[in-house]
Design a protein around this motif. Structure first.
Motif, PDB file in Angstrom:
ATOM      1  N   HIS A 105     -24.674 -27.743  -8.942  1.00  0.00           N
ATOM      2  CA  HIS A 105     -23.738 -27.246  -7.929  1.00  0.00           C
ATOM      3  C   HIS A 105     -22.305 -27.578  -8.357  1.00  0.00           C
ATOM      4  O   HIS A 105     -22.057 -28.663  -8.856  1.00  0.00           O
ATOM      5  CB  HIS A 105     -24.051 -27.901  -6.584  1.00  0.00           C
ATOM      6  CG  HIS A 105     -23.106 -27.467  -5.518  1.00  0.00           C
ATOM      7  ND1 HIS A 105     -23.210 -26.241  -4.899  1.00  0.00           N
ATOM      8  CD2 HIS A 105     -22.013 -28.063  -4.986  1.00  0.00           C
ATOM      9  CE1 HIS A 105     -22.228 -26.109  -4.028  1.00  0.00           C
ATOM     10  NE2 HIS A 105     -21.484 -27.206  -4.062  1.00  0.00           N
ATOM     11  N   THR A 106     -21.377 -26.639  -8.161  1.00  0.00           N
ATOM     12  CA  THR A 106     -19.968 -26.979  -8.429  1.00  0.00           C
ATOM     13  C   THR A 106     -19.115 -26.634  -7.215  1.00  0.00           C
ATOM     14  O   THR A 106     -19.460 -25.740  -6.437  1.00  0.00           O
ATOM     15  CB  THR A 106     -19.379 -26.220  -9.648  1.00  0.00           C
ATOM     16  OG1 THR A 106     -19.666 -24.835  -9.468  1.00  0.00           O
ATOM     17  CG2 THR A 106     -19.932 -26.717 -10.959  1.00  0.00           C
ATOM     18  N   SER A 107     -17.999 -27.361  -7.125  1.00  0.00           N
ATOM     19  CA  SER A 107     -17.131 -27.187  -5.963  1.00  0.00           C
ATOM     20  C   SER A 107     -15.818 -26.542  -6.389  1.00  0.00           C
ATOM     21  O   SER A 107     -15.333 -26.785  -7.489  1.00  0.00           O
ATOM     22  CB  SER A 107     -16.892 -28.591  -5.386  1.00  0.00           C
ATOM     23  OG  SER A 107     -15.896 -28.548  -4.399  1.00  0.00           O
ATOM     24  N   ASN A 108     -15.258 -25.686  -5.554  1.00  0.00           N
ATOM     25  CA  ASN A 108     -13.898 -25.174  -5.773  1.00  0.00           C
ATOM     26  C   ASN A 108     -13.249 -24.974  -4.419  1.00  0.00           C
ATOM     27  O   ASN A 108     -13.618 -24.076  -3.657  1.00  0.00           O
ATOM     28  CB  ASN A 108     -13.922 -23.853  -6.548  1.00  0.00           C
ATOM     29  CG  ASN A 108     -12.506 -23.298  -6.752  1.00  0.00           C
ATOM     30  OD1 ASN A 108     -11.514 -23.958  -6.405  1.00  0.00           O
ATOM     31  ND2 ASN A 108     -12.408 -22.097  -7.306  1.00  0.00           N
ATOM     32  N   LEU A 109     -12.287 -25.827  -4.136  1.00  0.00           N
ATOM     33  CA  LEU A 109     -11.596 -25.771  -2.844  1.00  0.00           C
ATOM     34  C   LEU A 109     -10.153 -25.299  -3.015  1.00  0.00           C
ATOM     35  O   LEU A 109      -9.309 -25.568  -2.168  1.00  0.00           O
ATOM     36  CB  LEU A 109     -11.630 -27.160  -2.195  1.00  0.00           C
ATOM     37  CG  LEU A 109     -12.959 -27.566  -1.557  1.00  0.00           C
ATOM     38  CD1 LEU A 109     -13.050 -29.082  -1.383  1.00  0.00           C
ATOM     39  CD2 LEU A 109     -13.158 -26.884  -0.209  1.00  0.00           C
ATOM     40  N   ASN A 110      -9.893 -24.576  -4.124  1.00  0.00           N
ATOM     41  CA  ASN A 110      -8.514 -24.152  -4.384  1.00  0.00           C
ATOM     42  C   ASN A 110      -8.202 -22.834  -3.663  1.00  0.00           C
ATOM     43  O   ASN A 110      -8.693 -21.772  -4.064  1.00  0.00           O
ATOM     44  CB  ASN A 110      -8.326 -23.991  -5.898  1.00  0.00           C
ATOM     45  CG  ASN A 110      -6.884 -23.666  -6.224  1.00  0.00           C
ATOM     46  OD1 ASN A 110      -6.059 -23.488  -5.320  1.00  0.00           O
ATOM     47  ND2 ASN A 110      -6.583 -23.606  -7.511  1.00  0.00           N
ATOM     48  N   PRO A 111      -7.356 -22.870  -2.643  1.00  0.00           N
ATOM     49  CA  PRO A 111      -7.056 -21.644  -1.883  1.00  0.00           C
ATOM     50  C   PRO A 111      -6.414 -20.563  -2.739  1.00  0.00           C
ATOM     51  O   PRO A 111      -6.528 -19.375  -2.416  1.00  0.00           O
ATOM     52  CB  PRO A 111      -6.076 -22.109  -0.797  1.00  0.00           C
ATOM     53  CG  PRO A 111      -6.082 -23.595  -0.809  1.00  0.00           C
ATOM     54  CD  PRO A 111      -6.613 -24.045  -2.133  1.00  0.00           C
ATOM     55  N   ASP A 112      -5.778 -20.956  -3.860  1.00  0.00           N
ATOM     56  CA  ASP A 112      -5.140 -19.945  -4.720  1.00  0.00           C
ATOM     57  C   ASP A 112      -6.172 -19.024  -5.362  1.00  0.00           C
ATOM     58  O   ASP A 112      -5.837 -17.934  -5.840  1.00  0.00           O
ATOM     59  CB  ASP A 112      -4.338 -20.622  -5.839  1.00  0.00           C
ATOM     60  CG  ASP A 112      -3.167 -21.415  -5.279  1.00  0.00           C
ATOM     61  OD1 ASP A 112      -2.772 -21.129  -4.122  1.00  0.00           O
ATOM     62  OD2 ASP A 112      -2.692 -22.331  -5.969  1.00  0.00           O
ATOM     63  N   ASP A 113      -7.424 -19.455  -5.405  1.00  0.00           N
ATOM     64  CA  ASP A 113      -8.475 -18.617  -6.006  1.00  0.00           C
ATOM     65  C   ASP A 113      -9.072 -17.616  -5.014  1.00  0.00           C
ATOM     66  O   ASP A 113      -9.963 -16.848  -5.369  1.00  0.00           O
ATOM     67  CB  ASP A 113      -9.592 -19.506  -6.577  1.00  0.00           C
ATOM     68  CG  ASP A 113      -9.087 -20.321  -7.759  1.00  0.00           C
ATOM     69  OD1 ASP A 113      -8.083 -19.907  -8.372  1.00  0.00           O
ATOM     70  OD2 ASP A 113      -9.680 -21.374  -8.055  1.00  0.00           O
ATOM     71  N   LEU A 114      -8.610 -17.663  -3.784  1.00  0.00           N
ATOM     72  CA  LEU A 114      -9.118 -16.719  -2.777  1.00  0.00           C
ATOM     73  C   LEU A 114      -8.316 -15.417  -2.816  1.00  0.00           C
ATOM     74  O   LEU A 114      -7.105 -15.448  -3.005  1.00  0.00           O
ATOM     75  CB  LEU A 114      -8.943 -17.298  -1.371  1.00  0.00           C
ATOM     76  CG  LEU A 114      -9.916 -18.346  -0.866  1.00  0.00           C
ATOM     77  CD1 LEU A 114      -9.451 -18.826   0.511  1.00  0.00           C
ATOM     78  CD2 LEU A 114     -11.333 -17.788  -0.766  1.00  0.00           C
ATOM     79  N   ASN A 115      -9.026 -14.311  -2.551  1.00  0.00           N
ATOM     80  CA  ASN A 115      -8.322 -13.044  -2.355  1.00  0.00           C
ATOM     81  C   ASN A 115      -8.783 -12.501  -1.000  1.00  0.00           C
ATOM     82  O   ASN A 115      -9.718 -11.720  -0.918  1.00  0.00           O
ATOM     83  CB  ASN A 115      -8.673 -12.088  -3.504  1.00  0.00           C
ATOM     84  CG  ASN A 115      -7.990 -10.749  -3.320  1.00  0.00           C
ATOM     85  OD1 ASN A 115      -7.082 -10.617  -2.488  1.00  0.00           O
ATOM     86  ND2 ASN A 115      -8.431  -9.750  -4.068  1.00  0.00           N
TER      87      ASN A 115
END
Ligand code: ADP
Ligand code: CIR
Length: 345
Positions: free
Chosen positions: A85-95
């Protein structure tokens, strides 16, 4: 313990995967904290209408009782035993531009995560003393929140029925007496150690000692999904510097229910879809395509009200937080598109 009576009509993942063979392999096993198969399955045995039917009492439950949990996890999240499992909480990666900028369909948006303190029993077997310790540890961490996130704690013990009902009706507070949790041991010593923290605007909430020790929640009216995500992530950054939560590279964040493992994130909208509601096959084709779940608007197991539905990501493990939220966004765009097409001309 004998093999439980599981009626043929039972559709839960427990009934599907607790074969007599799996039962025999697991029936005498125990985690170091004393959690047994009987405790894992009691909720689903008592509540034949469960969708899942199992709970973990500690992180070790997921390995000790893997012969039951693994196929459930595989079916629910599409996640294999060798996956990471990996986590990504970076809002810049959202579209995620607002799918409903005119405010016609989306009533509100909410994103929550579950968290449990590292090396602490989960709610099914937590002692009263440990529960109180969770509460005081959480409150100390929450006191570090500032600005928009600053707020107050409202313990359930001593809360007026009126305030409890109001918070529940506003969709801010958990319900009392959930029978699925009750059968799994979560409601012991109720309401001791339980409560809700909220900021002044009621856009940031933390539930303490419900199904998970902490449920950290960002919520607001309308469909600005990114704003909701950013608020959640900024709170998590502060809280996670104060408390260490149970996490491993295979299962991500450790939660009571296997459906919440991984991101432990449920990103949802309450959305009005009167025309799609008349064509549930078309509705479900879209939600399935984007891995979304349909719930009623008063929480899990509730019915929808009119044509307002709770739509959220179903998968939480083996995808990042950003993917979970992106799935919700893209699915909601598709739902609104279909709703507009079906509207009488
Ligand atoms: P969970 O905490 O696992 O997300 P529930 O489905 O029980 O579980 O929902 C908890 C509460 O959050 C309920 O009162 C529900 O109405 C509220 N809720 C969920 N999504 C939204 C949303 N998008 N807008 C407003 N309230 C929501
Ligand atoms: C059940 O099995 O129905 C309850 N124990 C709740 C399971 C969680 N449901 C879900 O879809 N996330």
């Amino acid at each position: 313990m004998d093999y439980p009576k599981l009626p043929k009509k039972c559709k839960s993942l427990l009934c599907k995967y607790l074969t007599p063979k799996v039962f025999d392999t697991l029936k005498n096993k125990k985690t170091i904290n004393g959690f047994t198969l009987e405790l894992v399955i009691n909720s689903g045995v008592q509540n034949i209408d469960s969708s899942i039917g199992v709970y973990a009492g500690d992180e070790e439950s997921y390995t000790t009782f893997a012969a039951l949990f693994d196929p459930i996890i595989k079916e629910y999240h599409g996640f294999d035993t060798q996956d990471k499992h990996t986590s990504n909480l970076n809002p810049d990666d959202l579209n995620t531009p607002n799918p409903d900028s005119e405010g016609k369909f989306i009533v509100s948006t909410r994103i929550r995560v579950g968290r449990n303190i590292d090396n602490m029993h989960l709610g099914a077997v937590i002692s009263q003393g440990q529960r109180d310790l969770v509460e005081s540890t959480a409150l100390k961490a929450l006191s570090a929140l500032e600005g928009e996130l600053a707020g107050n704690y409202y313990p359930l013990l001593g809360m007026t029925k009126e305030l409890q009902d109001d918070l529940y009706k506003e969709h801010l507070l958990f319900k009392e007496g959930d029978r699925f949790l009750d059968a799994a041991g979560y409601n012991r010593n109720w309401p001791d150690g339980r409560g809700i923290y909220h900021n002044h605007d009621k856009t940031f909430l933390v539930w303490i000692n419900e199904e998970d020790q902490l449920r950290i929640i960002s919520i607001q009216q309308g469909g600005d999904i990114k704003e909701v995500f950013i608020r959640l992530v900024s709170a998590l950054k502060v809280i996670e510097t104060e408390v260490t939560f149970a996490y491993n590279n295979h299962l991500g964040y450790i939660t009571s229910c296997p459906t919440n493992l991984g991101t432990a994130m449920r990103a949802s909208v309450h959305i009005t879809l009167p025309n799609l509601a008349k064509d549930m096959d078309a509705f479900k084709a879209i939600t399935d395509k984007y891995y979304l779940q349909i719930r009623g608007i008063n929480g899990e197991h509730s019915a929808n009200e009119g044509s307002v539905y709770d739509i959220s990501n179903q998968r939480r493990l083996g995808i990042t937080e950003v993917q979970a939220v992106q799935n919700l966004h893209d699915g909601v765009v598709a739902l609104i598109g279909a709703e507009k097409t079906l509207a009488p001309k």
